[in-house]
Design a protein around this motif. Structure first.
Motif, PDB file in Angstrom:
ATOM      1  N   PHE A   1     -49.969 106.503  91.292  1.00 59.14           N
ATOM      2  CA  PHE A   1     -49.434 105.719  92.407  1.00 59.14           C
ATOM      3  C   PHE A   1     -50.064 104.340  92.528  1.00 59.14           C
ATOM      4  CE2 PHE A   1     -48.489 110.126  93.670  1.00 59.14           C
ATOM      5  CZ  PHE A   1     -47.119 109.993  93.858  1.00 59.14           C
ATOM      6  N   GLY A   2     -51.245 104.153  91.960  1.00 57.37           N
ATOM      7  CA  GLY A   2     -51.888 102.836  92.008  1.00 57.37           C
ATOM      8  C   GLY A   2     -51.090 101.764  91.301  1.00 57.37           C
TER       9      GLY A   2
ATOM     10  N   PRO B   1     -53.878  91.204 100.373  1.00 57.72           N
ATOM     11  CA  PRO B   1     -53.059  90.503  99.370  1.00 57.72           C
ATOM     12  C   PRO B   1     -53.952  89.813  98.330  1.00 57.72           C
ATOM     13  CG  PRO B   1     -52.288  90.005 101.593  1.00 57.72           C
ATOM     14  CD  PRO B   1     -53.571  90.752 101.744  1.00 57.72           C
ATOM     15  N   GLY B   2     -53.520  89.891  97.075  1.00 57.53           N
ATOM     16  CA  GLY B   2     -54.273  89.254  95.994  1.00 57.53           C
ATOM     17  C   GLY B   2     -55.347  90.138  95.408  1.00 57.53           C
ATOM     18  N   THR B   3     -55.646  91.279  96.058  1.00 55.54           N
ATOM     19  CA  THR B   3     -56.662  92.196  95.548  1.00 55.54           C
ATOM     20  C   THR B   3     -56.070  93.043  94.415  1.00 55.54           C
ATOM     21  OG1 THR B   3     -57.625  92.352  97.748  1.00 55.54           O
ATOM     22  CG2 THR B   3     -58.296  94.033  96.158  1.00 55.54           C
ATOM     23  N   GLU B   4     -56.828  93.195  93.350  1.00 56.99           N
ATOM     24  CA  GLU B   4     -56.361  94.034  92.245  1.00 56.99           C
ATOM     25  C   GLU B   4     -56.789  95.476  92.480  1.00 56.99           C
ATOM     26  OE1 GLU B   4     -58.033  92.242  88.767  1.00 56.99           O
ATOM     27  OE2 GLU B   4     -56.332  90.878  88.508  1.00 56.99           O
TER      28      GLU B   4
ATOM     29  N   ASP C   1     -60.178 104.132  89.595  1.00 59.43           N
ATOM     30  CA  ASP C   1     -59.721 105.179  90.514  1.00 59.43           C
ATOM     31  C   ASP C   1     -58.661 106.011  89.785  1.00 59.43           C
ATOM     32  OD1 ASP C   1     -58.029 106.497  92.569  1.00 59.43           O
ATOM     33  OD2 ASP C   1     -59.350 105.414  93.965  1.00 59.43           O
ATOM     34  N   PRO C   2     -58.770 107.343  89.829  1.00 53.71           N
ATOM     35  CA  PRO C   2     -57.790 108.188  89.121  1.00 53.71           C
ATOM     36  C   PRO C   2     -56.336 107.874  89.487  1.00 53.71           C
ATOM     37  CG  PRO C   2     -59.606 109.523  89.941  1.00 53.71           C
ATOM     38  CD  PRO C   2     -59.825 108.141  90.479  1.00 53.71           C
ATOM     39  N   LEU C   3     -56.113 107.430  90.731  1.00 49.69           N
ATOM     40  CA  LEU C   3     -54.745 107.105  91.151  1.00 49.69           C
ATOM     41  C   LEU C   3     -54.193 105.883  90.416  1.00 49.69           C
ATOM     42  CD1 LEU C   3     -55.003 107.618  95.003  1.00 49.69           C
ATOM     43  CD2 LEU C   3     -53.486 108.870  93.458  1.00 49.69           C
ATOM     44  N   ALA C   4     -55.083 105.041  89.894  1.00 44.98           N
ATOM     45  CA  ALA C   4     -54.645 103.813  89.222  1.00 44.98           C
ATOM     46  C   ALA C   4     -55.002 103.815  87.736  1.00 44.98           C
ATOM     47  CB  ALA C   4     -55.274 102.603  89.913  1.00 44.98           C
ATOM     48  N   ARG C   5     -55.350 104.974  87.224  1.00 44.39           N
ATOM     49  CA  ARG C   5     -55.706 105.062  85.798  1.00 44.39           C
ATOM     50  C   ARG C   5     -54.511 104.591  84.952  1.00 44.39           C
ATOM     51  NH1 ARG C   5     -58.930 108.241  82.228  1.00 44.39           N
ATOM     52  NH2 ARG C   5     -57.833 108.951  80.369  1.00 44.39           N
ATOM     53  N   PRO C   6     -54.680 103.535  84.167  1.00 41.90           N
ATOM     54  CA  PRO C   6     -53.533 103.053  83.386  1.00 41.90           C
ATOM     55  C   PRO C   6     -53.250 103.982  82.205  1.00 41.90           C
ATOM     56  CG  PRO C   6     -55.407 101.532  83.233  1.00 41.90           C
ATOM     57  CD  PRO C   6     -55.884 102.743  83.965  1.00 41.90           C
ATOM     58  N   ARG C   7     -52.013 104.063  81.846  1.00 45.93           N
ATOM     59  CA  ARG C   7     -51.669 104.788  80.620  1.00 45.93           C
ATOM     60  C   ARG C   7     -51.991 103.901  79.417  1.00 45.93           C
ATOM     61  NH1 ARG C   7     -48.682 109.441  82.259  1.00 45.93           N
ATOM     62  NH2 ARG C   7     -47.819 109.156  84.347  1.00 45.93           N
ATOM     63  N   ILE C   8     -51.966 104.505  78.242  1.00 48.81           N
ATOM     64  CA  ILE C   8     -52.240 103.752  77.018  1.00 48.81           C
ATOM     65  C   ILE C   8     -50.948 103.058  76.590  1.00 48.81           C
ATOM     66  CG2 ILE C   8     -52.833 103.981  74.573  1.00 48.81           C
ATOM     67  CD1 ILE C   8     -54.593 106.413  75.527  1.00 48.81           C
ATOM     68  N   PRO C   9     -50.998 101.753  76.358  1.00 45.52           N
ATOM     69  CA  PRO C   9     -49.758 101.047  76.027  1.00 45.52           C
ATOM     70  C   PRO C   9     -49.226 101.451  74.658  1.00 45.52           C
ATOM     71  CG  PRO C   9     -51.638  99.587  75.796  1.00 45.52           C
ATOM     72  CD  PRO C   9     -52.168 100.860  76.388  1.00 45.52           C
ATOM     73  N   TYR C  10     -47.917 101.556  74.556  1.00 47.18           N
ATOM     74  CA  TYR C  10     -47.259 101.832  73.275  1.00 47.18           C
ATOM     75  C   TYR C  10     -47.270 100.579  72.405  1.00 47.18           C
ATOM     76  CZ  TYR C  10     -43.411 102.774  70.027  1.00 47.18           C
ATOM     77  OH  TYR C  10     -42.644 102.933  68.895  1.00 47.18           O
TER      78      TYR C  10
ATOM     79  N   ALA D   1     -51.487  88.660  83.906  1.00 44.91           N
ATOM     80  CA  ALA D   1     -52.905  88.274  83.883  1.00 44.91           C
ATOM     81  C   ALA D   1     -53.117  87.165  82.849  1.00 44.91           C
ATOM     82  CB  ALA D   1     -53.764  89.482  83.548  1.00 44.91           C
ATOM     83  N   PRO D   2     -53.933  86.155  83.167  1.00 43.76           N
ATOM     84  CA  PRO D   2     -54.213  85.081  82.205  1.00 43.76           C
ATOM     85  C   PRO D   2     -55.156  85.561  81.106  1.00 43.76           C
ATOM     86  CG  PRO D   2     -55.514  84.767  84.184  1.00 43.76           C
ATOM     87  CD  PRO D   2     -54.622  85.945  84.450  1.00 43.76           C
TER      88      PRO D   2
END
Length: 628
Positions: free
Chosen positions: A259-260, A301-304, A309-318, A587-588
């Protein structure tokens, strides 16, 4: 091609080959249960045998036959027992009566198989090949499995691997799993991960997945989804197919959604308002941590989001984006940055064996990156270097005939084309192409115009190049090359002259973005559909004016990276979505740079090592923190 393993459970029983009378031999169940065959789906696990042509000749002429097979449809087929025994331990055991020592060998057996399928199996036994089709493979593989005929199993698995499509891959995956075709099962699962969004739209069998199968897919770090809304949509689609039976699984399945990476607006309107959630306290409890996380994030606002956090754990990009070299802080650089699109993070790595260069070309071929030509502040290069991202090594390749910086590079038809550029003395119209198998360059037809600082792209079997500088003026002209006829011809000129432009093929159109028109850096872009002809059409303006920047396709969007805005090099990255026709900030980079090049590699076996999970999370393995 649809697959259904449920209705044929009986055919899996290995002892279903039976003789009609009790006097005929039977294999005991013990022999079948204890048989443990390792996966033989693909040829690397199996040695190919030469089949003498005389065997099939004898079969066709009915000569020297010493056995008979009676099929389910009571058709009798004369065979040579030794030949059939050579490809099938199963038939060998029956023919020599190995379980009844001292009994005479069998010469006639009954098989509960239609003669059509038995004939295909015999084709393989006598010739080493048999015809596998979409119509027969679903039954042929179980029969081959039943008789332990490895070569036919392999042929079926190879065929199914080539037939994998979003609409049938779930059926093929289950089919492979059921018949212990481990390698096909593994590749089927990989295909499901990589093509999940299309499967959700196109595969009818998705709704028939079991809870365990669905959860296994949705929890996978390597699930290839552009956003987590797709994961929630998958849960919703599956649950609503049989709401009463599946309602109990909702809390657990909701925990598969990260959900993150979902907007607070979507979460509030689509997830919290989903009827099964509104009606069930357990679902609301399951979502409570996400409510807190997203409410706090929305209030700042503006906060990443905290990706730890497990809720925002990114998946591995293909897909992994590589940005290589370029001009930074007044000099060329050898730095390589990789971008993880799931985490929206860039990672900088120093490649010690890469010489600094800018204004070079870059392209991918066979999951390798080729860096072509360029300039290091004093020398103009004709050299070519090749990067293997799996081995993390650079290697020299054959040099071009001519030095080229400001070169346009494109991969097409398994070859690499280097077009135009500047050799330190003149702007060139010459073109050469590279054969990776031979490690050789050859000159091919020159363009109609001298072009340096132009940009090229491949679309629908042809190569296009636009803009550039000829030594006197910035060009708006565009040309197309037909590799079959080896001819260049002009197409409609762009609206604006552009040097330091980026051309990219996207959704059947060519997009020419940014550049320098002779007076200022541009934030404008234009598109052209070669099939429709007509004029170039203006597209939505970028946020940043830029020339000599890099452009790639990633997540079905156009990403523009870095460049020069007229006063300074920039690190800004933005992406264009063809659905909304809008640009979005990404992201830059860590470095401001222009005259860089970038490319994308998909499906790397070591994609994790380039991801946020490997680089920024100590738990994921500190030894992987710096792959370069």
């Amino acid at each position: 091609m649809e697959f259904n393993t449920k209705h044929r459970k009986l055919s899996k029983t290995k002892n279903s080959v039976r003789t009609p009378a009790s006097t005929k031999p039977r294999l005991t169940k013990k022999r079948i249960v204890t048989r443990k065959r390792k996966c033989v789906c693909f040829p690397e696990n199996y040695s190919v045998v030469e089949f003498p042509s005389i065997w099939n000749e004898l079969r066709q002429n009915g000569q020297l036959c010493d056995g008979t097979i009676v099929c389910r449809d009571m058709k009798s087929i004369r065979i040579h027992r030794a030949i059939l025994s050579a490809v099938s331990p199963y038939f060998k055991a029956i023919f020599i009566n190995s379980l009844k020592k001292g009994q005479p060998e069998e010469t006639e057996i009954f098989v509960d198989v239609p003669s059509y399928y038995m004939s295909l199996i015999l084709d393989y036994a006598y010739t080493g090949t048999c015809t596998v089709t979409a119509e027969n493979v679903e039954y042929l593989l179980p029969y081959a499995d039943q008789f332990d005929i490895v070569g036919v199993i392999q042929s079926c698995c190879q065929f199914l691997l080539q037939e994998l499509r979003p609409h049938n891959c779930l059926g093929i995956f289950k089919f492979a799993k059921y018949y212990f075709c481990g390698e096909l099962e593994k590749r089927g699962k990989l295909y499901i991960r990589q093509n999940f969004s299309r499967i959700l739209k196109e595969c009818n069998e998705f709704k028939s997945l079991s809870y365990d199968e669905l959860e296994d897919i949705l929890r996978d770090d390597e699930l290839n989804v552009r956003n987590e809304e797709i994961v929630f949509q998958a849960v919703k689609t599956w649950v609503e197919h049989d709401i009463e039976t599946r309602r109990k699984y909702i809390p657990s399945l909701l925990s598969c959604v990260r959900f993150g990476h979902i907007s607070y607006k979507y979460f509030k309107s689509k997830i919290l308002q989903w009827q099964p959630v509104v009606e069930d306290e357990k679902c609301q409890e399951a979502l409570y941590p996400a409510v807190v996380f997203l409410t706090v994030l929305d209030s700042r606002p503006g906060t990443e989001a905290d990706l730890n956090d497990p809720l925002a754990r990114p998946r591995i990009p293909y897909e992994i984006l590589f940005a290589v070299g370029g001009w930074s802080a007044g000099s060329p650089t050898s730095f390589v940055e990789t971008y993880d699109t799931r985490a929206d993070r860039w990672f900088l790595s120093i490649h010690m064996d890469l010489t600094p260069r800018a204004y070079h070309g870059l392209c991918t071929l066979n999951n390798l990156i080729y860096m072509i030509g360029g300039f290091d502040g004093s020398d103009h290069f004709n050299t070519v270097r090749c990067y293997d991202p799996v081995a993390n090594t650079w290697h020299e390749r054959a040099c071009m005939y001519q030095a080229r910086c400001y070169v346009s590079v494109v991969a097409h038809g398994g070859l690499i084309y280097a077009l135009g550029g500047y050799n330190g003395r003149t702007r060139m119209s010459s073109v050469e192409r590279y054969y990776p198998d031979k490690n050789q360059w050859e000159m091919t037809t020159a363009m109609n115009k001298q072009r340096s600082d132009a940009s090229a792209a491949s679309l629908s079997g042809k190569i296009y190049i636009v803009g550039g500088f000829n030594g006197q003026e910035v060009l708006s002209s565009a040309e197309v090359f037909d590799p079959d006829t080896k001819q260049w011809s002009f197409i409609r000129s762009m609206i604006s002259p552009r040097s330091g432009v980026s051309l990219i093929a996207y959704r059947d159109c060519l997009y020419a973005l940014g550049g320098f028109n002779g007076y200022s850096r541009l934030n404008t872009g234009e598109s052209f559909n070669p099939q429709r002809g007509g004029e170039w059409q203006e597209v939505t303006e970028m946020f940043s004016a830029r020339s000599n920047f890099a452009t790639v396709l990633l997540d079905d969007m156009i990403f523009v990276i870095g460049g020069f805005n007229g006063s300074t090099t920039i690190s800004h990255v933005e992406c264009y979505d063809g659905d909304t026709l809008e640009w979005y900030d990404a992201a830059p980079m860590n470095l401001n740079r222009s005259a860089l090049s970038a490319c994308v590699l998909a499906g790397l076996p070591n994609a994790r090592s380039f991801s946020y999970l490997a680089k920024a999370v100590p738990a994921a393995g500190a030894d992987q923190a710096h792959h370069s």
